[in-house]
Design an enzyme around this catalytic site. Structure first.
Site, PDB file in Angstrom:
ATOM      1  N   CYS A   1     -19.784  10.137  31.574  1.00 13.60           N
ATOM      2  CA  CYS A   1     -21.249  10.229  31.674  1.00 13.60           C
ATOM      3  C   CYS A   1     -21.826  11.539  31.135  1.00 13.60           C
ATOM      4  O   CYS A   1     -22.909  11.546  30.539  1.00 13.60           O
ATOM      5  CB  CYS A   1     -21.683  10.022  33.125  1.00 13.60           C
ATOM      6  SG  CYS A   1     -20.667  10.891  34.318  1.00 13.60           S
TER       7      CYS A   1
ATOM      8  N   HIS B   1     -27.666  13.729  34.958  1.00 15.88           N
ATOM      9  CA  HIS B   1     -26.940  14.947  34.575  1.00 15.88           C
ATOM     10  C   HIS B   1     -27.797  15.750  33.586  1.00 15.88           C
ATOM     11  O   HIS B   1     -28.209  15.232  32.544  1.00 15.88           O
ATOM     12  CB  HIS B   1     -25.614  14.598  33.890  1.00 15.88           C
ATOM     13  CG  HIS B   1     -24.592  13.974  34.818  1.00 15.88           C
ATOM     14  ND1 HIS B   1     -24.722  13.950  36.180  1.00 15.88           N
ATOM     15  CD2 HIS B   1     -23.410  13.373  34.542  1.00 15.88           C
ATOM     16  CE1 HIS B   1     -23.659  13.343  36.715  1.00 15.88           C
ATOM     17  NE2 HIS B   1     -22.859  12.977  35.735  1.00 15.88           N
TER      18      HIS B   1
HETATM   19  N1  LIG Z   1     -20.404   7.399  38.906  1.00 12.14           N
HETATM   20  C1  LIG Z   1     -20.633   7.706  37.630  1.00 12.14           C
HETATM   21  O1  LIG Z   1     -21.691   8.252  37.269  1.00 12.14           O
HETATM   22  C2  LIG Z   1     -19.605   7.388  36.574  1.00 12.14           C
HETATM   23  C3  LIG Z   1     -19.953   7.607  35.257  1.00 12.14           C
HETATM   24  C4  LIG Z   1     -19.058   7.312  34.248  1.00 12.14           C
HETATM   25  C5  LIG Z   1     -17.817   6.816  34.561  1.00 12.14           C
HETATM   26  N2  LIG Z   1     -17.454   6.617  35.866  1.00 12.14           N
HETATM   27  C6  LIG Z   1     -16.126   6.080  36.128  1.00 12.14           C
HETATM   28  O2  LIG Z   1     -16.262   4.723  36.597  1.00 12.14           O
HETATM   29  C7  LIG Z   1     -15.255   4.429  37.550  1.00 12.14           C
HETATM   30  C8  LIG Z   1     -15.898   3.976  38.863  1.00 12.14           C
HETATM   31  O3  LIG Z   1     -16.703   5.011  39.372  1.00 12.14           O
HETATM   32  P1  LIG Z   1     -17.612   4.827  40.683  1.00 12.14           P
HETATM   33  O4  LIG Z   1     -18.437   6.043  40.715  1.00 12.14           O
HETATM   34  O5  LIG Z   1     -18.264   3.496  40.694  1.00 12.14           O
HETATM   35  O6  LIG Z   1     -16.478   4.858  41.837  1.00 12.14           O
HETATM   36  P2  LIG Z   1     -16.587   4.324  43.345  1.00 12.14           P
HETATM   37  O7  LIG Z   1     -17.983   4.328  43.823  1.00 12.14           O
HETATM   38  O8  LIG Z   1     -15.559   5.084  44.109  1.00 12.14           O
HETATM   39  O9  LIG Z   1     -16.087   2.764  43.234  1.00 12.14           O
HETATM   40  C9  LIG Z   1     -14.737   2.430  42.946  1.00 12.14           C
HETATM   41  C10 LIG Z   1     -14.583   0.910  42.873  1.00 12.14           C
HETATM   42  O10 LIG Z   1     -13.194   0.605  42.602  1.00 12.14           O
HETATM   43  C11 LIG Z   1     -12.662  -0.207  43.667  1.00 12.14           C
HETATM   44  N3  LIG Z   1     -11.279   0.178  43.946  1.00 12.14           N
HETATM   45  C12 LIG Z   1     -10.823   1.335  44.495  1.00 12.14           C
HETATM   46  N4  LIG Z   1      -9.461   1.306  44.608  1.00 12.14           N
HETATM   47  C13 LIG Z   1      -9.063   0.098  44.135  1.00 12.14           C
HETATM   48  C14 LIG Z   1      -7.799  -0.540  43.977  1.00 12.14           C
HETATM   49  N5  LIG Z   1      -6.654   0.063  44.346  1.00 12.14           N
HETATM   50  N6  LIG Z   1      -7.760  -1.793  43.452  1.00 12.14           N
HETATM   51  C15 LIG Z   1      -8.901  -2.424  43.090  1.00 12.14           C
HETATM   52  N7  LIG Z   1     -10.141  -1.864  43.207  1.00 12.14           N
HETATM   53  C16 LIG Z   1     -10.217  -0.622  43.710  1.00 12.14           C
HETATM   54  C17 LIG Z   1     -13.560   0.049  44.852  1.00 12.14           C
HETATM   55  O11 LIG Z   1     -13.470  -1.056  45.749  1.00 12.14           O
HETATM   56  P3  LIG Z   1     -13.643  -0.910  47.352  1.00 12.14           P
HETATM   57  O12 LIG Z   1     -15.124  -0.851  47.628  1.00 12.14           O
HETATM   58  O13 LIG Z   1     -13.014  -2.158  47.871  1.00 12.14           O
HETATM   59  O14 LIG Z   1     -12.934   0.341  47.755  1.00 12.14           O
HETATM   60  C18 LIG Z   1     -14.924   0.167  44.156  1.00 12.14           C
HETATM   61  O15 LIG Z   1     -15.390  -1.124  43.857  1.00 12.14           O
HETATM   62  C19 LIG Z   1     -14.408   5.694  37.699  1.00 12.14           C
HETATM   63  O16 LIG Z   1     -13.283   5.604  36.862  1.00 12.14           O
HETATM   64  C20 LIG Z   1     -15.357   6.792  37.234  1.00 12.14           C
HETATM   65  O17 LIG Z   1     -14.671   7.922  36.746  1.00 12.14           O
HETATM   66  C21 LIG Z   1     -18.330   6.883  36.880  1.00 12.14           C
END
Ligand SMILES: NC(=O)c1ccc[n+]([C@@H]2O[C@H](COP(=O)([O-])OP(=O)(O)OC[C@H]3O[C@@H](n4cnc5c(N)ncnc54)[C@H](OP(=O)(O)O)[C@@H]3O)[C@@H](O)[C@H]2O)c1
Length: 345
Positions: free
Chosen positions: A150, A243
């Protein structure tokens, strides 16, 4: 034609934005949702701690969350949006590609792999054809396409405008990043209220390498990284979304503050449903853009810039984008639209 799509990591911060942006979408229809084992088997309403301003779309709220394996996703789904923690993505995304699914992923695993396209459709859409090389090498019927981190997405469209007009040699960037960038359980309130954290693990390196791949040349076989030198310093601050970044860009040709702003102002979107008409909004006020006021520029899909100043070898400016919209969910959807437009679905 409507493409049926599945969402991996559908309950997280990015997964929720994906649901918001896909309801409705002119080309994509949500057909499967997956998350961790803890969520599998529950209804989406039960499993997700919904934090988006708009309510959960009713049909989605009632859907059952599946386990994150290809067997739990119906065969008629042809596009997968993945927003899994990167360690999980590294394990399961290849399984989906091998099973024939095309995956548009947010997760950082594999972004710098030589045969994985990393794209922002308004910047380097031609890199999508790296999929041909990937399929040859990996023998997949499916494919893996990534969007960048991001904080990288925020600075690269303005940098591309400068590179095209003046040639970039060196880039220095310092970020002020919102808490939603770390996901829902990423930063505790005890850590971030009344505070700033001058370190985000791995983020500096992502900005320094991904930006060079995005602005690199694809010759049909490989992407040659741009030879500019990029150095980043990343900071977490107590804003919710958006950001903000301070960028110093040195250029090969002479540039003035006005010429830099004009080059960015000319950038338009592309012919994809989620691309904004005007990609970069230029502010003349020296104290803009600001996260609270400007993160929803172009419905959260634009990049806002301002504060232009000439420096010894180039220009300094500030830029801002919504990290979970333009920086994540919206970026993935745009890449899905690019895949469809280019015949990969
Ligand atoms: N947030 C941002 O601004 C942003 C920007 C760019 C990229 N990203 C990337 O996008 C990805 C997700 O980010 P996020 O911010 O959405 O994270 P998050 O809020 O922590 O959500 C993680 C998701 O993955 C699932 N998960 C966790 N462990 C798992 C497993 N072992 N098997 C299957 N599913 C699993 C979770 O399910 P449960 O609810 O069941 O735990 C949840 O649906 C990351 O790689 C992050 O680096 C994020």
């Amino acid at each position: 034609m409507t493409v049926r799509v599945g969402l991996l990591g559908a309950t997280g911060a990015v997964g929720q934005r994906l649901i918001q942006l896909l309801d409705p979408h002119p080309e994509f229809e949500i057909a499967a949702l997956t998350a961790s084992e803890e969520s599998a088997g529950k209804s989406y309403r039960e499993a997700a701690k919904w934090r988006v301003e708009a309510p959960i779309p009713e049909e989605v709220a009632q859907m059952e969350v599946g386990a994150t394996t290809p067997e739990d996703v119906p065969d008629d789904v042809s596009l997968i949006f993945s927003s899994l923690p990167s360690g999980v993505g590294a394990e399961v995304e290849p399984d989906f590609c091998e099973a024939g699914y095309v995956v548009s992923s947010n997760s950082s695993n594999g972004r710098m792999d030589p045969d994985v396209p990393l794209t922002i459709p308004e910047v380097n859409p031609e890199h999508v054809d790296l999929i041909e090389v990937q399929r040859d090498e990996r023998g997949w019927d499916g494919a893996l396409l990534k969007n960048p981190n991001c904080s990288t997405i925020t600075m690269v469209p303005p940098l591309e405008a400068l590179d095209r007009a003046f040639g970039l040699t060196d880039v220095r960037v310092s970020t002020l990043q919102a808490v939603s960038g770390a996901g829902y359980s990423g930063v505790s309130s005890m850590e971030i209220i009344d505070n700033a954290i001058p370190h985000i693990g791995g983020e500096e390196q992502k900005m320094e390498t991904e930006s060079r791949k995005l602005l690199g040349e694809f010759d049909g076989a490989e992407v040659r990284l741009h030879d500019m030198d990029v150095a980043a310093s990343c900071n977490r601050i107590p804003t919710l979304d958006g950001h903000l970044e301070n960028v110093w860009a040195d250029t090969a040709e002479d540039v003035t503050a006005d010429a830099a702003a004009d080059a960015m102002d000319e950038v338009t979107g592309v012919d994809l449903p989620s691309s904004p008409e005007h990609l970069i909004k230029v502010f003349e006020e020296p104290d803009r853009p600001q996260p609270r006021l400007d993160r929803n520029t172009e419905g959260g899909m634009g990049v806002a810039v301002g504060g232009f100043r000439e420096t010894t070898d180039g220009v300094q400016f500030n830029c801002l984008a919504h990290n979970t919209m333009r920086g994540a969910a919206g970026a993935s959807i745009l890449n899905g639209e690019l895949l469809l437009q280019n015949g990969y679905l």
